[in-house]
Design an enzyme around this catalytic site. Structure first.
Site, PDB file in Angstrom:
ATOM      1  N   SER A  38      66.686  42.892   5.959  1.00  9.50           N
ATOM      2  CA  SER A  38      65.876  42.894   7.170  1.00  9.50           C
ATOM      3  C   SER A  38      65.992  41.570   7.918  1.00  9.50           C
ATOM      4  O   SER A  38      65.642  40.519   7.372  1.00  9.50           O
ATOM      5  CB  SER A  38      64.409  43.155   6.808  1.00  9.50           C
ATOM      6  N   ARG A  57      71.008  45.885   0.160  1.00  6.98           N
ATOM      7  CA  ARG A  57      70.873  47.201   0.748  1.00  6.98           C
ATOM      8  C   ARG A  57      70.746  48.234  -0.359  1.00  6.98           C
ATOM      9  O   ARG A  57      70.985  47.957  -1.517  1.00  6.98           O
ATOM     10  CB  ARG A  57      72.072  47.520   1.654  1.00  6.98           C
ATOM     11  N   GLY A  58      70.353  49.466   0.030  1.00  8.79           N
ATOM     12  CA  GLY A  58      70.185  50.531  -0.940  1.00  8.79           C
ATOM     13  C   GLY A  58      68.733  50.943  -1.045  1.00  8.79           C
ATOM     14  O   GLY A  58      67.843  50.358  -0.422  1.00  8.79           O
ATOM     15  N   ASN A  59      68.486  51.989  -1.835  1.00  3.21           N
ATOM     16  CA  ASN A  59      67.111  52.445  -2.003  1.00  3.21           C
ATOM     17  C   ASN A  59      66.339  51.485  -2.916  1.00  3.21           C
ATOM     18  O   ASN A  59      66.877  50.478  -3.388  1.00  3.21           O
ATOM     19  CB  ASN A  59      67.077  53.882  -2.534  1.00  3.21           C
ATOM     20  N   VAL A  60      65.081  51.811  -3.136  1.00  5.47           N
ATOM     21  CA  VAL A  60      64.223  50.905  -3.906  1.00  5.47           C
ATOM     22  C   VAL A  60      64.794  50.659  -5.298  1.00  5.47           C
ATOM     23  O   VAL A  60      64.864  49.517  -5.767  1.00  5.47           O
ATOM     24  CB  VAL A  60      62.791  51.472  -3.990  1.00  5.47           C
ATOM     25  N   THR A  76      67.853  50.835  -6.337  1.00  2.00           N
ATOM     26  CA  THR A  76      69.064  50.015  -6.251  1.00  2.00           C
ATOM     27  C   THR A  76      68.711  48.546  -6.060  1.00  2.00           C
ATOM     28  O   THR A  76      69.283  47.657  -6.709  1.00  2.00           O
ATOM     29  CB  THR A  76      69.952  50.491  -5.095  1.00  2.00           C
ATOM     30  N   ARG A  77      67.761  48.287  -5.188  1.00  2.00           N
ATOM     31  CA  ARG A  77      67.387  46.891  -4.922  1.00  2.00           C
ATOM     32  C   ARG A  77      66.724  46.255  -6.141  1.00  2.00           C
ATOM     33  O   ARG A  77      66.967  45.092  -6.465  1.00  2.00           O
ATOM     34  CB  ARG A  77      66.475  46.823  -3.701  1.00  2.00           C
ATOM     35  N   ARG A  92      64.027  40.566  10.209  1.00  2.00           N
ATOM     36  CA  ARG A  92      62.655  40.042  10.321  1.00  2.00           C
ATOM     37  C   ARG A  92      62.249  39.318   9.056  1.00  2.00           C
ATOM     38  O   ARG A  92      61.779  38.162   9.100  1.00  2.00           O
ATOM     39  CB  ARG A  92      61.673  41.184  10.604  1.00  2.00           C
ATOM     40  N   ARG A  93      62.399  39.969   7.916  1.00  2.00           N
ATOM     41  CA  ARG A  93      61.993  39.338   6.663  1.00  2.00           C
ATOM     42  C   ARG A  93      62.788  38.073   6.406  1.00  2.00           C
ATOM     43  O   ARG A  93      62.245  37.058   5.962  1.00  2.00           O
ATOM     44  CB  ARG A  93      62.154  40.332   5.501  1.00  2.00           C
ATOM     45  N   THR A 125      67.359  40.533   0.883  1.00  2.00           N
ATOM     46  CA  THR A 125      66.782  41.424   1.890  1.00  2.00           C
ATOM     47  C   THR A 125      67.865  41.794   2.888  1.00  2.00           C
ATOM     48  O   THR A 125      68.815  41.035   3.098  1.00  2.00           O
ATOM     49  CB  THR A 125      65.594  40.778   2.620  1.00  2.00           C
ATOM     50  N   CYS A 138      68.168  46.282  15.970  1.00  6.75           N
ATOM     51  CA  CYS A 138      68.195  45.924  14.554  1.00  6.75           C
ATOM     52  C   CYS A 138      68.678  44.495  14.331  1.00  6.75           C
ATOM     53  O   CYS A 138      68.513  43.938  13.255  1.00  6.75           O
ATOM     54  CB  CYS A 138      69.095  46.897  13.789  1.00  6.75           C
ATOM     55  N   LYS A 170      59.332  53.435  11.284  1.00  6.43           N
ATOM     56  CA  LYS A 170      60.025  52.146  11.360  1.00  6.43           C
ATOM     57  C   LYS A 170      61.518  52.340  11.600  1.00  6.43           C
ATOM     58  O   LYS A 170      62.197  51.457  12.125  1.00  6.43           O
ATOM     59  CB  LYS A 170      59.781  51.351  10.069  1.00  6.43           C
ATOM     60  N   ASP A 171      62.037  53.523  11.218  1.00  8.67           N
ATOM     61  CA  ASP A 171      63.463  53.800  11.325  1.00  8.67           C
ATOM     62  C   ASP A 171      63.834  54.584  12.577  1.00  8.67           C
ATOM     63  O   ASP A 171      64.989  54.989  12.730  1.00  8.67           O
ATOM     64  CB  ASP A 171      63.940  54.576  10.098  1.00  8.67           C
TER      65      ASP A 171
END
Length: 253
Positions: free
Chosen positions: A76, A96-99, A101-102, A78-79, A74, A188, A32-33
């Protein structure tokens, strides 16, 4: 936002550099990235069996269960667009950030709910968090849930080794989704969703493009032969042809 700080290349450029310079033999990515257009010197050599393609909603049992005016975090496009399409009354804030962090931001009350990829949560052993959203309610991002491996195009021995661990169904479906992206000239900045699945000897692809506010959504589907990149690209172009000038402009910038 990712689109403002380098886009998808932010995740791949250093691995691309060390791959081309011979410091590593191959690089492993969340597909996806990975940018839609890759350097000629680098080849996508393999993909592992695909994980759960769905998004998971954390903070509520469903989008419809969120109270009026709730805030969804989010990063994203899209989301964000899909949430706004389903619930125009909801507000979006940048997460933003890793899981971890979110989730910490969610616990701190910065939003009422957030959306994360089910595959990422499963890989972190957190698959029990949140509620999975059916793909017919929220079509995933192209290549969501897929792990791919790249090597140098001219490194035939390494490409042969990697091919031995590649999952053919995942590879063909993800490459079809990436071809849709090429047909759309997606970036993006662009809210795009696509999902390909094997049906018999062919691939059935669903795709949609949305305006940032979710007010416009153009969806379509096609059945193509495995490896038929041109057919998948044509689906992307057909979405643009049916879009309003304002929506098309998101993909032409």
């Amino acid at each position: 936002a990712l689109a403002e700080i380098g886009g998808k290349a932010l995740w791949t450029k250093e691995l691309d550099r060390v791959l081309v310079e011979g410091e590593i033999d191959f690089a492993v990515h969340s597909m996806k990235d990975v940018e839609t257009i890759r350097p000629d010197a680098i080849a996508i050599a393999a993909m592992l069996p695909r994980a759960d393609v769905r998004d998971r909603l954390i903070g509520a049992e469903s989008l419809s269960a969120l109270p009026p005016g709730a805030v969804v975090g989010t990063s994203s496009p899209r989301r964000s667009a899909q949430v706004r399409r389903a619930r125009p009354d909801l507000s979006i804030t940048l997460f933003r950030g890793n899981v971890a962090t979110r989730l910490a931001k969610l616990d701190a009350g910065e939003a009422d709910a957030t959306l994360l990829a089910a595959a990422g949560l499963d890989r972190l052993g957190q698959g029990d968090i949140g509620c999975a959203i059916p793909v017919d309610a929220m079509l995933p991002a192209p290549a969501q849930g897929a792990v791919g491996i790249e090597t140098l195009t001219d490194n035939r021995p390494m490409r042969d080794l990697l091919a031995a661990i590649s999952d053919a169904d995942t590879f063909d479906c993800v490459m079809a989704e990436r071809a849709v992206l090429r047909g759309l000239n997606g970036t993006c900045h662009s809210p795009i969703a696509a999902l390909a699945r094997i049906e018999g000897d062919a691939i059935h692809i669903k795709a949609e493009i949305l305006s940032a506010d979710g007010a416009e959504c153009v969806a379509g589907a096609a059945t193509v032969a495995r490896g038929d990149a041109a057919g998948a690209m044509a689906l992307g172009r057909s979405l643009l042809n049916r879009a309003s000038p304002a929506l098309r402009a998101l993909f032409e910038a």
